[in-house]
Design a protein around this motif. Structure first.
Motif, mmCIF file in Angstrom:
data_model
loop_
_atom_site.group_PDB
_atom_site.id
_atom_site.type_symbol
_atom_site.label_atom_id
_atom_site.label_comp_id
_atom_site.label_asym_id
_atom_site.label_seq_id
_atom_site.Cartn_x
_atom_site.Cartn_y
_atom_site.Cartn_z
ATOM 1 N N SER A 17 -3.003 5.873 -2.044
ATOM 2 C CA SER A 17 -3.532 7.206 -1.761
ATOM 3 C C SER A 17 -2.464 8.225 -2.133
ATOM 4 O O SER A 17 -1.376 8.216 -1.562
ATOM 5 C CB SER A 17 -3.894 7.336 -0.276
ATOM 6 O OG SER A 17 -4.251 8.670 0.037
ATOM 7 N N ASP B 115 0.833 -1.191 0.000
ATOM 8 C CA ASP B 115 0.000 0.000 0.000
ATOM 9 C C ASP B 115 0.876 1.253 0.000
ATOM 10 O O ASP B 115 1.975 1.262 0.560
ATOM 11 C CB ASP B 115 -0.914 0.024 1.226
ATOM 12 C CG ASP B 115 -1.981 -1.064 1.166
ATOM 13 O OD1 ASP B 115 -2.051 -1.775 0.146
ATOM 14 O OD2 ASP B 115 -2.731 -1.190 2.145
ATOM 15 N N GLN C 168 -3.568 -0.745 -1.957
ATOM 16 C CA GLN C 168 -4.376 0.448 -1.743
ATOM 17 C C GLN C 168 -3.461 1.665 -1.900
ATOM 18 O O GLN C 168 -2.452 1.769 -1.213
ATOM 19 C CB GLN C 168 -4.994 0.442 -0.348
ATOM 20 C CG GLN C 168 -5.892 -0.762 -0.065
ATOM 21 C CD GLN C 168 -7.110 -0.771 -0.962
ATOM 22 O OE1 GLN C 168 -7.786 0.246 -1.122
ATOM 23 N NE2 GLN C 168 -7.399 -1.925 -1.562
ATOM 24 N N ILE D 103 1.045 11.496 5.421
ATOM 25 C CA ILE D 103 1.604 10.782 4.275
ATOM 26 C C ILE D 103 2.969 10.245 4.690
ATOM 27 O O ILE D 103 3.566 10.720 5.665
ATOM 28 C CB ILE D 103 1.750 11.682 3.023
ATOM 29 C CG1 ILE D 103 2.585 12.924 3.343
ATOM 30 C CG2 ILE D 103 0.387 12.056 2.477
ATOM 31 C CD1 ILE D 103 2.853 13.806 2.124
ATOM 32 N N GLN E 293 -1.845 12.344 -2.562
ATOM 33 C CA GLN E 293 -2.300 13.707 -2.373
ATOM 34 C C GLN E 293 -1.536 14.633 -3.319
ATOM 35 O O GLN E 293 -0.325 14.485 -3.480
ATOM 36 C CB GLN E 293 -2.067 14.156 -0.926
ATOM 37 C CG GLN E 293 -2.677 13.239 0.122
ATOM 38 C CD GLN E 293 -4.183 13.187 0.024
ATOM 39 O OE1 GLN E 293 -4.837 14.197 -0.199
ATOM 40 N NE2 GLN E 293 -4.748 11.993 0.183
ATOM 41 N N SER F 295 0.877 5.583 0.621
ATOM 42 C CA SER F 295 0.250 6.823 1.056
ATOM 43 C C SER F 295 1.317 7.906 0.917
ATOM 44 O O SER F 295 2.248 7.981 1.707
ATOM 45 C CB SER F 295 -0.218 6.712 2.509
ATOM 46 O OG SER F 295 -0.745 7.946 2.950
#
Length: 298
Positions: A128, A97, A126, A146, A130, A99
Motif C-alpha cells: 500500500s 508487506d 501486500q 503508514i 500513499q 504500508s
C-alpha cells in the motif's frame, strides 16, 4: 511503570488530545469525558514523570519542554503499537508487506523501479503506497496510518529518524517559446512572470520558498502565483506556457529532452535537495525500516 504500560495507558490518549486542541474542554468533548477527568489524567501523568506537562502563557495553554518530549515519545509509541497490531494480524500472511507514503515526485519518478524489483522479489507481499505532500505524510505517520515515508519536503528532525534516499538537482523550467517580460539571467529577472507552484505543505513549494528567502524574495514578489495541487497538471501548465516554475530534474528531464520544456539558466540558482526516508524517532522497528531502505533506494 515500564514502557509497555506507558504505551497502552489510556491517559496517554487524553494527553495527546489536549496536545491536539490545546484546550481541556475541547479534549474532554472529543473523548466524551468530563473536564475534571481530563485534568485528573494530566495530573496523574505529571506525577508519574515528576514534571509539569502544560503551562499557561498569556492565557494560552502550551506544552512545557517536558511536555514536548512526552508528546513526541507518545506519538512514536502509538505508531509502533499500530504497526505491531497490524503485523500480528498479518502473521499468517507475509512479513514483507509494505504500508508507506511518498511525495508525488518520488512516486512518479524515483520509486517505481525499486518498488517493481521489490514486488518481483516478494510476489505475495501486500503493498500500500500513499501519494501525498510532505505535511500530509508526516500526519499519516503520526497517526500510524503508514509505517514510513519517502519525501522531498522538510520535516521536524526532532520527531523522525531518517536516511538520505537521494539528492536531486532542482531546476527552473518554462515552455520552449515562453515570452519573458525580461530576459532571465537571475531570479530577480523573473519577478514579472507568473510562477506556477505546488500547494501549501508540498515539498516543491517549501524548497522554492526557502530558496527565494535566501535572496530576500518571496512568492508574493512575482507578478502572480498559479497554485496547482497536482504534479502532472503543474507540468502541463508549464508546457502550455502559463508561467515559469521550479521542479526536480528527474520530473522534467524527459520533457526537456523531447523539447516540451526548456531549462532556464540562472546564474544565482544552483539548487539541489535531499529526498529522505523517515519514520518516527525511536521506533522499536527501526532495524526493519533500515532494511527496507536498502531494498528500496535503487
Amino acid at each position: 511503570m515500564n514502557w509497555g504500560e506507558r504505551m497502552l495507558d489510556f491517559r496517554i490518549d487524553t494527553f495527546l488530545e489536549v496536545c491536539r486542541f490545546m484546550n481541556y474542554t475541547r479534549a474532554a468533548q472529543e473523548l466524551n469525558l468530563t473536564q475534571p477527568a481530563v485534568s485528573q489524567h494530566i495530573r496523574w501523568l505529571e506525577e508519574q514523570y515528576q514534571a509539569k506537562l502544560f503551562c499557561y502563557e498569556n492565557k494560552q495553554l502550551s506544552l512545557t519542554k517536558s511536555g514536548e518530549l512526552l508528546r513526541s515519545a507518545a506519538i512514536t509509541m502509538k505508531q509502533d503499537e499500530t504497526y505491531l497490531r497490524r503485523k500480528i494480524r498479518q502473521i499468517r500472511q507475509t512479513e514483507n508487506d509494505l504500508s508507506f507514503g511518498v511525495t508525488p515526485t518520488v512516486g512518479m519518478y524515483l520509486i517505481p523501479g525499486p518498488l517493481a524489483e521489490y514486488q518481483k522479489k516478494y510476489p505475495d507481499a501486500q503493498i500500500s503506497m500513499q501519494v501525498e505532500n510532505s505535511q500530509q505524510l508526516c500526519e499519516r505517520l503520526d497517526a500510524g496510518e503508514i509505517d514510513f515515508a519517502i519525501l522531498e519536503g522538510y520535516f521536524r528532525k526532532t520527531d523522525y529518524d531518517s536516511l538520505l534516499y537521494k539528492t536531486e538537482r532542482y531546476v527552473g523550467v518554462c515552455a520552449p517559446d515562453y515570452p519573458f517580460v525580461k530576459k532571465p539571467r537571475q531570479i530577480s529577472d523573473l519577478l514579472g512572470e507568473t510562477l506556477i507552484v505546488r500547494e501549501s505543505g508540498s515539498g516543491n513549494r517549501e524548497i522554492i520558498t526557502r530558496s527565494l528567502s535566501r535572496q530576500n524574495l518571496d512568492l508574493s514578489d512575482f507578478h502572480s502565483v498559479f497554485e496547482v495541487g497536482d504534479m502532472n497538471v503543474c507540468k502541463q501548465m508549464l508546457i502550455k506556457g502559463c508561467g515559469i516554475g521550479f521542479l526536480y530534474e528527474a520530473a522534467v528531464k524527459d520533457d526537456i529532452k523531447r523539447g516540451r520544456l526548456r531549462e532556464m539558466e540562472l546564474c544565482d540558482f544552483q539548487e539541489s535537495h535531499d529526498i529522505t526516508m523517515i519514520w518516527r524517532k525511536g521506533s522499536i522497528f527501526s532495524d526493519r525500516y533500515r532494511s527496507l531502505y536498502e531494498q528500496l533506494k535503487g
